[in-house]
Each structure stands twice: as C-alpha cells, then as structure tokens.
Scaffold this active site. Structure first.
Site, mmCIF file in Angstrom:
data_model
loop_
_atom_site.group_PDB
_atom_site.id
_atom_site.type_symbol
_atom_site.label_atom_id
_atom_site.label_comp_id
_atom_site.label_asym_id
_atom_site.label_seq_id
_atom_site.Cartn_x
_atom_site.Cartn_y
_atom_site.Cartn_z
ATOM 1 N N GLY A 1 0.518 -5.075 0.796
ATOM 2 C CA GLY A 1 -0.628 -5.112 -0.109
ATOM 3 C C GLY A 1 -0.293 -5.747 -1.450
ATOM 4 C CB ALA B 1 -0.892 -0.018 1.229
ATOM 5 C CD GLU C 1 -2.593 -7.590 2.544
ATOM 6 O OE1 GLU C 1 -2.105 -6.443 2.377
ATOM 7 O OE2 GLU C 1 -3.452 -7.839 3.392
ATOM 8 C CD GLU D 1 1.346 -5.705 5.576
ATOM 9 O OE1 GLU D 1 2.140 -6.611 5.924
ATOM 10 O OE2 GLU D 1 0.619 -5.785 4.573
HETATM 11 C C1 HXC Z 1 5.032 4.435 -1.031
HETATM 12 C C2 HXC Z 1 6.977 3.505 -1.829
HETATM 13 C C3 HXC Z 1 6.613 2.244 -1.293
HETATM 14 C C4 HXC Z 1 5.364 2.144 -0.612
HETATM 15 C C5 HXC Z 1 8.532 2.042 -2.242
HETATM 16 N N1 HXC Z 1 8.177 3.332 -2.402
HETATM 17 N N2 HXC Z 1 7.608 1.365 -1.581
HETATM 18 N N3 HXC Z 1 6.193 4.577 -1.688
HETATM 19 N N4 HXC Z 1 4.617 3.267 -0.498
HETATM 20 N N5 HXC Z 1 4.927 0.993 -0.110
HETATM 21 C C6 HXC Z 1 8.916 4.404 -3.075
HETATM 22 C C7 HXC Z 1 10.091 4.852 -2.235
HETATM 23 O O1 HXC Z 1 9.669 5.795 -1.266
HETATM 24 C C8 HXC Z 1 10.968 5.483 -3.305
HETATM 25 O O2 HXC Z 1 10.456 6.771 -3.618
HETATM 26 C C9 HXC Z 1 10.743 4.591 -4.509
HETATM 27 O O3 HXC Z 1 9.496 3.922 -4.281
HETATM 28 C C10 HXC Z 1 11.822 3.530 -4.670
HETATM 29 O O4 HXC Z 1 11.929 2.810 -3.455
HETATM 30 P P1 HXC Z 1 13.331 2.604 -2.671
HETATM 31 O O5 HXC Z 1 13.003 2.320 -1.258
HETATM 32 O O6 HXC Z 1 14.247 3.734 -2.961
HETATM 33 O O7 HXC Z 1 13.863 1.292 -3.418
HETATM 34 P P2 HXC Z 1 14.834 0.168 -2.815
HETATM 35 O O8 HXC Z 1 15.935 0.796 -2.022
HETATM 36 O O9 HXC Z 1 15.168 -0.683 -3.977
HETATM 37 O O10 HXC Z 1 13.939 -0.672 -1.794
HETATM 38 C C11 HXC Z 1 12.837 -1.433 -2.239
HETATM 39 C C12 HXC Z 1 11.923 -1.863 -1.022
HETATM 40 C C13 HXC Z 1 11.553 -0.587 -0.214
HETATM 41 C C14 HXC Z 1 12.705 -2.844 -0.147
HETATM 42 C C15 HXC Z 1 10.721 -2.545 -1.612
HETATM 43 O O11 HXC Z 1 11.034 0.386 -1.130
HETATM 44 C C16 HXC Z 1 10.519 -0.849 0.832
HETATM 45 O O12 HXC Z 1 10.810 -1.399 1.883
HETATM 46 N N6 HXC Z 1 9.270 -0.374 0.584
HETATM 47 C C17 HXC Z 1 8.199 -0.475 1.548
HETATM 48 C C18 HXC Z 1 7.694 -1.884 1.622
HETATM 49 C C19 HXC Z 1 6.556 -2.003 2.647
HETATM 50 O O13 HXC Z 1 6.728 -1.733 3.826
HETATM 51 N N7 HXC Z 1 5.374 -2.414 2.177
HETATM 52 C C20 HXC Z 1 4.242 -2.597 3.001
HETATM 53 C C21 HXC Z 1 3.427 -1.339 3.011
HETATM 54 S S1 HXC Z 1 2.148 -1.474 4.194
HETATM 55 P P3 HXC Z 1 11.439 8.049 -3.744
HETATM 56 O O14 HXC Z 1 10.477 9.179 -3.965
HETATM 57 O O15 HXC Z 1 12.219 8.124 -2.480
HETATM 58 O O16 HXC Z 1 12.280 7.726 -4.947
HETATM 59 C C22 HXC Z 1 0.928 -2.273 3.425
HETATM 60 C C23 HXC Z 1 -0.330 -2.343 4.210
HETATM 61 C C24 HXC Z 1 -1.267 -3.308 3.560
HETATM 62 O O17 HXC Z 1 1.047 -2.722 2.339
HETATM 63 C C25 HXC Z 1 -2.634 -2.819 3.659
HETATM 64 C C26 HXC Z 1 -3.452 -3.330 2.558
HETATM 65 C C27 HXC Z 1 -3.178 -2.723 1.190
#
Ligand code: HXC
Length: 257
Positions: free
Chosen positions: A108, A65, A111, A131
């Site tokens: 997400g 998400a 999911e 999460e």
């Molecule tokens: C918003 C995101 C994002 C996310 C990545 N980006 N994931 N933006 N929401 N979930 C953005 C980063 O901010 C960054 O933007 C760009 O995408 C590239 O990501 P990087 O982190 O620079 O890439 P990298 O170093 O290769 O790392 C990849 C990654 C990391 C390991 C996947 O991005 C990460 O940990 N993302 C979050 C993963 C996460 O926690 N997902 C769960 C979300 S909670 P900029 O502008 O800085 O370039 C969830 C709740 C579920 O899903 C509810 C139901 C839907």
C-alpha cells in the site's frame, strides 16, 4: 485539528502531509487512511494552496497496509464496507500532489506513492508489491498503476516474486521522475511543489487532468480533450497575464482565475 497518524503543515502555497506512525514504519491503518484523505481533500478545497507533498520518514515512506489490523478481515465485511475505497479519493484530487519517498514504499505504500502525480525518490527508496508473500494481492491499484508505469514484464516479476527494487532501478523503469540525495529529499519536494504552486492554478489543474486522461482513453480522444482544455485556457485572466508578462519581459503575476 486532532490528527494522530499524520502531521499536517502549510508551507506558503504548499500543503505538506507527513505520515507519522514511526513504530510501525508508517503502516497504513484505517485511521491513517481517513486522516490522509481528510487532510488532502481539505488542501484541495483551500484556495490558498496550489500543490501538495506527501512524505514519510527517513526509514519508511510506508511499509504497506497495516498487516496486524487486516489479519482477521473477512470477505463480506470488507466487500460491503468497500474497505480501502476512500484511497480512491486521493486519485481524484484536482491539485498536483508530489510523493517524496525515502526508505520503504511497499505494498500500500508503493500504491500510495503511485496515487500521487509526481514521484520523487531519495537514493534510499525501495519499492515493491510484496502482498503475494502474505497470500493476497495489491488492493489500491498497485497491479494497475505499476504495470502502466513500468510495463508488464517488470511489473509482473516484481508482483509475483515480491522483490524490492531500489531507487536507480525504479528511475530506469520510469516509476520515479528523479532521484535526490536522502538529506535533500524534502527540501527538493517542497521546492518542486512551490514551483508548481506558483503557476496559474487553472492551468496546473488543466495540465494534471490532461496528462491523466492519457491513461483513461484513446489517443484521438485524449488529443481532443487536451484541445478543448487548451481552448478553454484562453478564457482565463492568467493566460492574458502569462503572455503579456512574456512580451513585456517580466515575471507573471497569476491570479488563479
Ligand atoms: C503492520 C508493520 C508493517 C505492516 C512493519 N511493521 N511493516 N506493522 N503492517 N505492513 C511493524 C513491524 O511489525 C515492527 O513492529 C515495526 O513495524 C518495525 O518493523 P521491522 O519488521 O522490525 O523492521 P525491519 O526489520 O527493518 O524490516 C522492515 C520491512 C518489514 C522489510 C519493511 O517490516 C516488512 O517486511 N514489513 C511488511 C511489508 C509488507 O509486506 N507490506 C505489504 C503489506 S500488504 P514491532 O511491534 O515488532 O516493533 C499491503 C496490502 C495492500 O500493503 C492493500 C492496499 C493498502
């Protein structure tokens, strides 16, 4: 149509939806949710379509998400809006949907892949429910579908630690049906969807309903449900055609009725 966050194409009888927010690793914001649901629902109603594929990019199926969008959310608003509720409609589609996952399928994103009926993984795929690292839990079924797919011990460990698992571990655990070299993922997913779309559509829809019933009921009720649909299949022209084609040693020509 004016989609901003996805690409939508028809490949014969297969509907292809490609998540397309490359700068955010396909993070699932509200617009993307609404667009995926609209496109998939449209394909589901389209008599020219028999199956769908949902895919992302080489680097990410979807990294979850959109954290930046949801950061300031508050309980009463998200509760009253039933925020994320529209995703449930993906699980209610009649036609088979294949998730073709390369790179990150996190939160997400994992999911969304599990909302699909068949999960194909590139050798680069990484799955996880991180999460907990953000101080929340999954919100579109991750704790339920991952647990049903891979069992309690493994699901609990992945969800509580937020660690990712690679394609091989995911296949061993039963989350994905097959691993495909990354370069062949989309072609393989489309070919698999074409194979399904060439079947009798009523039979494919019955098959999907029947397999899904295994998650919703007791064994006896599930077998009874299957038996009723099995009997109903004999009311279709496609059953007559499929069996006649076998007897006559020729390929069937299904009319989807
Ligand atoms: C918003 C995101 C994002 C996310 C990545 N980006 N994931 N933006 N929401 N979930 C953005 C980063 O901010 C960054 O933007 C760009 O995408 C590239 O990501 P990087 O982190 O620079 O890439 P990298 O170093 O290769 O790392 C990849 C990654 C990391 C390991 C996947 O991005 C990460 O940990 N993302 C979050 C993963 C996460 O926690 N997902 C769960 C979300 S909670 P900029 O502008 O800085 O370039 C969830 C709740 C579920 O899903 C509810 C139901 C839907």
């Amino acid at each position: 149509t004016d989609y901003e966050t996805i690409l939508v194409e028809r490949k014969g009888r297969v509907g292809l939806i490609t998540l397309n927010r490359p700068k955010a690793l396909n993070a699932l914001n509200s617009r993307l949710m609404n667009e995926v649901v609209a496109a998939a629902t449209g394909f589901d109603r389209d008599p020219e379509i028999g199956a769908m594929v949902i895919t992302g990019s080489e680097k990410a199926f979807a990294a979850g998400a959109d954290i930046k969008e949801m950061q300031e959310n508050h309980f009463p608003d998200v509760y009253l809006d039933d925020w994320l509720g529209p995703w449930d409609r993906l699980g209610q589609l009649r036609k088979p949907v294949i998730a073709a996952v390369a790179g990150y399928a996190l939160g997400g994103g994992c999911e969304l892949a599990m909302l699909c009926d068949v999960l194909l993984a590139a050798d680069t795929a990484k799955f996880g429910q991180p999460e907990i690292k953000l101080g929340v839990i999954p919100g579109i079924g991750g704790s339920q579908r991952l647990t049903r797919a891979i069992g309690k011990a493994k699901a609990m460990e992945l969800c509580l630690t937020g660690r990712m698992m690679g394609a091989e571990e995911a296949e061993r655990a039963g989350l994905v049906s097959r691993i495909v070299p990354a370069a062949e993922l989309l072609a393989d997913a489309l070919a698999t969807a074409e194979t399904i779309a060439a079947m009798s559509l009523p039979a494919a829809v019955m098959m999907k309903e029947s397999v899904n019933r295994a998650f919703e009921t007791t064994l006896a009720e599930g077998v009874r449900f299957e038996r009723r649909l099995f009997h109903a299949a004999f009311a279709t022209a496609d059953q007559k055609e499929g069996m006649a084609a076998f007897a006559e040693k020729r390929p069937p020509s299904f009319q989807n009725r």
